[in-house]
Design a protein around this motif. Structure first.
Motif, PDB file in Angstrom:
ATOM      1  N   SER A  91       0.659  -0.893  -0.477  1.00  0.00           N
ATOM      2  CA  SER A  91      -0.143  -0.235  -0.376  1.00  0.00           C
ATOM      3  C   SER A  91       0.668   1.290   0.102  1.00  0.00           C
ATOM      4  O   SER A  91       1.067   2.086  -1.189  1.00  0.00           O
ATOM      5  N   THR A  92       1.351   1.733   1.350  1.00  0.00           N
ATOM      6  CA  THR A  92       2.294   2.614   1.502  1.00  0.00           C
ATOM      7  C   THR A  92       4.041   2.651   0.795  1.00  0.00           C
ATOM      8  O   THR A  92       4.834   3.588   1.113  1.00  0.00           O
ATOM      9  N   LYS A  94       5.615   0.807   4.421  1.00  0.00           N
ATOM     10  CA  LYS A  94       6.827   1.405   4.815  1.00  0.00           C
ATOM     11  C   LYS A  94       6.843   0.075   6.192  1.00  0.00           C
ATOM     12  O   LYS A  94       7.057   0.970   7.214  1.00  0.00           O
ATOM     13  N   TRP A 172      -0.817  -1.846  14.898  1.00  0.00           N
ATOM     14  CA  TRP A 172      -1.230  -1.646  16.586  1.00  0.00           C
ATOM     15  C   TRP A 172      -0.896  -0.086  16.313  1.00  0.00           C
ATOM     16  O   TRP A 172      -0.350   0.715  15.936  1.00  0.00           O
ATOM     17  N   TYR A 174      -2.866   3.447  19.486  1.00  0.00           N
ATOM     18  CA  TYR A 174      -2.676   3.914  20.444  1.00  0.00           C
ATOM     19  C   TYR A 174      -3.716   4.759  21.652  1.00  0.00           C
ATOM     20  O   TYR A 174      -3.308   5.188  22.701  1.00  0.00           O
ATOM     21  N   ARG A 494       3.887 -11.618  14.387  1.00  0.00           N
ATOM     22  CA  ARG A 494       3.907 -10.776  13.043  1.00  0.00           C
ATOM     23  C   ARG A 494       5.808 -11.189  12.774  1.00  0.00           C
ATOM     24  O   ARG A 494       6.550 -10.566  13.501  1.00  0.00           O
ATOM     25  N   ARG A 535       4.327 -15.216   1.588  1.00  0.00           N
ATOM     26  CA  ARG A 535       3.350 -14.354   2.755  1.00  0.00           C
ATOM     27  C   ARG A 535       2.820 -15.421   3.490  1.00  0.00           C
ATOM     28  O   ARG A 535       1.930 -15.946   3.224  1.00  0.00           O
TER      29      ARG A 535
HETATM   30  C1  LIG Z   1      10.566   2.671  14.222  1.00  0.00           C
HETATM   31  C2  LIG Z   1       9.697   2.046  13.785  1.00  0.00           C
HETATM   32  C3  LIG Z   1       8.193   1.482  14.940  1.00  0.00           C
HETATM   33  C4  LIG Z   1       7.293   1.190  14.355  1.00  0.00           C
HETATM   34  N1  LIG Z   1       6.006   1.694  14.954  1.00  0.00           N
HETATM   35  C5  LIG Z   1       4.876   0.945  14.360  1.00  0.00           C
HETATM   36  C6  LIG Z   1       3.679   0.986  15.218  1.00  0.00           C
HETATM   37  O1  LIG Z   1       3.560   1.532  16.081  1.00  0.00           O
HETATM   38  N2  LIG Z   1       2.898  -0.178  15.157  1.00  0.00           N
HETATM   39  C7  LIG Z   1       2.635  -0.833  13.813  1.00  0.00           C
HETATM   40  O2  LIG Z   1       1.498  -1.116  13.258  1.00  0.00           O
HETATM   41  N3  LIG Z   1       3.674  -0.634  13.154  1.00  0.00           N
HETATM   42  C8  LIG Z   1       4.626  -0.203  13.691  1.00  0.00           C
HETATM   43  N4  LIG Z   1       5.784  -0.070  13.107  1.00  0.00           N
HETATM   44  C9  LIG Z   1       6.375  -1.216  11.590  1.00  0.00           C
HETATM   45  C10 LIG Z   1       5.832  -0.301  10.376  1.00  0.00           C
HETATM   46  O3  LIG Z   1       5.885   0.620  10.323  1.00  0.00           O
HETATM   47  C11 LIG Z   1       4.450  -0.135  10.338  1.00  0.00           C
HETATM   48  O4  LIG Z   1       3.521  -0.676  10.252  1.00  0.00           O
HETATM   49  C12 LIG Z   1       3.883   0.497   8.939  1.00  0.00           C
HETATM   50  O5  LIG Z   1       2.215   1.521   9.040  1.00  0.00           O
HETATM   51  C13 LIG Z   1       3.404  -0.682   7.791  1.00  0.00           C
HETATM   52  O6  LIG Z   1       3.953  -0.467   6.597  1.00  0.00           O
HETATM   53  P1  LIG Z   1       2.916   0.201   5.627  1.00  0.00           P
HETATM   54  O7  LIG Z   1       1.876   1.223   6.137  1.00  0.00           O
HETATM   55  O8  LIG Z   1       3.191   1.287   4.206  1.00  0.00           O
HETATM   56  O9  LIG Z   1       2.713  -0.891   4.716  1.00  0.00           O
HETATM   57  P2  LIG Z   1       3.166  -1.881   4.124  1.00  0.00           P
HETATM   58  O10 LIG Z   1       4.101  -1.919   4.167  1.00  0.00           O
HETATM   59  O11 LIG Z   1       2.155  -1.627   2.796  1.00  0.00           O
HETATM   60  O12 LIG Z   1       2.317  -2.885   3.832  1.00  0.00           O
HETATM   61  C14 LIG Z   1       2.238  -4.533   4.804  1.00  0.00           C
HETATM   62  C15 LIG Z   1       2.136  -5.417   4.219  1.00  0.00           C
HETATM   63  O13 LIG Z   1       0.959  -5.480   4.147  1.00  0.00           O
HETATM   64  C16 LIG Z   1       0.354  -6.641   2.456  1.00  0.00           C
HETATM   65  N5  LIG Z   1      -0.119  -5.066   1.726  1.00  0.00           N
HETATM   66  C17 LIG Z   1      -0.112  -3.813   1.494  1.00  0.00           C
HETATM   67  N6  LIG Z   1      -1.123  -3.315   1.158  1.00  0.00           N
HETATM   68  C18 LIG Z   1      -1.558  -4.344   0.891  1.00  0.00           C
HETATM   69  C19 LIG Z   1      -3.138  -4.508  -0.080  1.00  0.00           C
HETATM   70  N7  LIG Z   1      -3.910  -3.777  -0.566  1.00  0.00           N
HETATM   71  N8  LIG Z   1      -2.973  -5.796  -0.614  1.00  0.00           N
HETATM   72  C20 LIG Z   1      -3.066  -6.999   0.325  1.00  0.00           C
HETATM   73  N9  LIG Z   1      -1.635  -6.972   0.427  1.00  0.00           N
HETATM   74  C21 LIG Z   1      -1.026  -6.028   1.296  1.00  0.00           C
HETATM   75  C22 LIG Z   1       1.552  -6.876   2.539  1.00  0.00           C
HETATM   76  O14 LIG Z   1       2.608  -7.866   2.507  1.00  0.00           O
HETATM   77  C23 LIG Z   1       2.316  -5.487   2.842  1.00  0.00           C
HETATM   78  O15 LIG Z   1       4.250  -5.768   3.072  1.00  0.00           O
HETATM   79  C24 LIG Z   1       7.276   0.781  13.365  1.00  0.00           C
HETATM   80  C25 LIG Z   1       8.333   0.548  12.551  1.00  0.00           C
HETATM   81  C26 LIG Z   1       9.962   1.304  12.949  1.00  0.00           C
HETATM   82  C27 LIG Z   1      10.709   0.825  12.573  1.00  0.00           C
END
Ligand SMILES: Cc1cc2nc3c(=O)[nH]c(=O)nc-3n(C[C@H](O)[C@H](O)[C@H](O)COP(=O)(O)OP(=O)(O)OC[C@H]3O[C@@H](n4cnc5c(N)ncnc54)[C@H](O)[C@@H]3O)c2cc1C
Length: 549
Positions: A91-92, A94, A172, A174, A494, A535
């Motif tokens: 999605s994004t 990150k 998750w 807050y 996870r 996955r």
């Molecule tokens: C310092 C630090 C702090 C963090 N704190 C938190 C926190 O507080 N809470 C938390 O939850 N995470 C945390 N994270 C982990 C992560 O950074 C976040 O969860 C982040 O929001 C995930 O990235 P994203 O939202 O861009 O998801 P993406 O990277 O886009 O998606 C995550 C995964 O979901 C699947 N996916 C995504 N989109 C789709 C789709 N449309 N269809 C099917 N499958 C899909 C893919 O497998 C992908 O790899 C942290 C990481 C770091 C480094």
């Protein structure tokens, strides 16, 4: 042949001729400029925190495709089926610490949904939103503020991710418990299935449904969970429940002097949380130095002074002598000013009766809406749904800790129970000792508390871009920890792709029936095995091999 074609990584099992033909088709669907194939572009999709950095196993994609619409996603899936090309949706992208934007396998094509960034609806009377995958937490927050809407979204620490991506990986946040579980808090989904068909779940299956994002179940089986931490489809739309902005916000700090005070402390906090009196409880120990700063040398010496293991009595004595509370919990309270004040008084009474020497102090107290200045100075911005990137002081920026190239999260779930947490500390400390490594866990390591009804006792294992030995060691410790945790009934919630097989492998009740069930589904709905092979530990038949051996 162009330079790009010459150095191109190929998807698993796909020959160059077919891949080049598929690329032409992708370009027809999304436009040439949205198929990223130069090394410079493709490398942006590497896992910045990869524990296989620059090794042959590093899962670098072959290319990335960025569709703008659901129809384009459907077309991409059809081409992938035609040429049997594995595609990996983000999605994004990150997902740092859990794989970032990289796929499970070297050569998989990333389907980057960032251009699908429509905020379809935010409703602040019935408190929900409907979003496309490319909408980030920042986008949503800005939209809410610009339109003066009276709702807030529960967010993770880094604000640049997306509600859709984060929730699909069981992320998750807050606020109050029910909102913190981002997948549990979603309502309604639209998915492109592996054969390219479009499906809407729950109420969305009713054409013209008026409660897509309000009623989780339509009629019949609830299938939404199949699309999280798995590979059964590409989600193109999701609804989420939102929390109305409160009138008043208070942050209170609870401190207790002794290590064992954790046991009654957790019990009371569980009551307060599950009764919605408080929101997220942030557990910490003031014995820990500020992140990245060195630990007091005297205290540090007690971590190994009992035959190489911690001397808990000396640590406790050090805390009491120096008047350092052993535990400190920050809790946020939301509501009307009077209700919050009454709850603070109630907490003071409860803790003073139950734990000798405990204190409850108000550290922040605001009427909402906050001014811009107040927002900036807020201690835990995420507890009011204000997205930011401040958390990146962690790991990569600490002054003391190395290496500074990132980390991989090891995230086992344990019961929300003080005794169990103390036991968990002991088991981890022993494991590090047996591995001959300095323990990353101490007798004052605290649980992470995003989960609504459980603790996560997390470790961020640092990795390196320069030193492959560090990464090799890190992978070994991670794998050992997963097994040790499983032996005690603790399982990760996870995991980053390189560890998804090992993590899913310990969820093996009744001869791996959960995995076998997922594989049966995979073989039926994705016979070509094109969506995100591996996955969640789910492999298509053609790549399964001896993975379950
Ligand atoms: C310092 C630090 C702090 C963090 N704190 C938190 C926190 O507080 N809470 C938390 O939850 N995470 C945390 N994270 C982990 C992560 O950074 C976040 O969860 C982040 O929001 C995930 O990235 P994203 O939202 O861009 O998801 P993406 O990277 O886009 O998606 C995550 C995964 O979901 C699947 N996916 C995504 N989109 C789709 C789709 N449309 N269809 C099917 N499958 C899909 C893919 O497998 C992908 O790899 C942290 C990481 C770091 C480094």
């Amino acid at each position: 042949m162009s330079k790009n074609e010459d150095t191109m990584i190929l998807p698993n099992g796909v020959n160059k001729k077919d891949f080049l033909a598929a690329i032409k088709e992708f370009e027809k669907i999304v436009g040439k400029k949205w198929v990223f194939k130069s090394k410079e572009d493709v490398y942006l999709y590497r896992d910045a925190y990869s524990p296989y950095w620059d090794e042959p196993e590093e899962p670098i994609p072959s290319l990335a495709v960025a569709p703008k619409s659901t129809e384009e996603v459907q077309e991409i899936v059809k081409v992938a089926n035609q040429y049997k090309i594995p595609i990996f949706p983000i999605s994004t992208g990150k997902n740092l610490g859990y794989g970032s934007s990289a796929p499970n396998n070297r050569g998989d094509v990333v389907v980057d949904l960032k251009r699908m960034n429509k905020i379809i609806e935010v409703n602040d009377k019935r408190n929900y939103c409907i979003l496309e995958p490319g909408v980030s937490y920042f986008d949503l927050y800005n939209y809410i503020e610009e339109n003066n809407l009276n709702v807030m979204m529960d967010i993770p620490d880094p604000g640049w991710g997306s509600p859709v991506g984060n929730s699909l990986d069981h992320g998750w946040g807050y606020l109050h418990g029910q909102f913190r579980d981002h997948f549990g808090n979603h309502c309604g989904m639209e998915v492109v299935l592996p054969n390219g068909e479009l499906m809407r779940t729950a109420m969305g299956a009713l054409p013209g449904a008026k409660t897509f994002a309000e009623n989780k179940y339509g009629y019949g089986p609830y299938v939404d969970g199949l699309f999280s931490q798995s590979n059964f489809g590409i989600v193109t739309k999701m609804g989420f429940w939102m929390m109305p902005k409160p009138e008043h916000y208070t942050l209170a700090a609870i401190t207790v002097p002794r290590r064992d005070d954790l046991i009654p402390l957790v019990e009371i906090l569980n009551y307060l949380e599950d009764s919605s009196i408080v929101g997220w409880p942030l557990y910490r120990s003031p014995l820990n130095p500020e992140y990245g700063k060195p630990m007091n040398p005297e205290l540090k010496s007690y971590l190994t002074s009992k035959n190489g293991k911690p001397d808990i009595e000396k640590i406790q004595d050090y805390a009491l002598r120096n008047e350092i509370p052993y535990w400190r919990i920050d809790v946020s309270l939301y509501g009307t000013k009077d209700a919050v004040a009454a709850n603070i008084n109630y907490m003071k009474e409860r803790f003073s009766k139950a734990i000798k020497g405990s204190k409850v102090e108000v550290t922040e107290d605001y009427d909402l809406p906050l001014t811009e200045e107040q927002k900036k100075s807020l201690k835990h911005k995420v507890t009011l749904g204000i997205p930011n990137l401040e958390i990146f002081w962690l790991s990569t920026r600490g002054e003391e800790l190395g290496p500074k190239d990132g980390h991989v999260w090891f995230s086992p779930i344990i019961p929300r129970d003080g005794k169990e947490l103390l036991k968990c500390q002991e088991i981890y400390i022993d494991t590090f000792y047996e591995l001959g490594m300095e323990s990353m866990i101490t007798p004052f390591s605290h649980p992470r508390t995003w989960m609504y009804r459980a603790f996560c006792f997390m470790i961020g294992f640092a990795n390196s871009r320069e030193d492959k030995e560090i990464n090799e060691k890190m992978r070994k410790v991670y794998t050992t920890m997963v097994k040790v945790a499983a032996k005690h009934g603790w399982g990760d919630y996870r995991a980053a792709p390189p560890f998804q097989d090992i993590v899913s492998g310990v969820y093996n009740f009744n001869d791996n029936i959960l995995k076998r069930f997922a594989e049966q589904l995979k073989d039926t709905i994705d016979p070509n095995g094109i969506i995100a092979p591996g996955r969640g530990g789910i492999w298509p038949k053609r790549l399964r091999g001896d993975k379950n051996a």
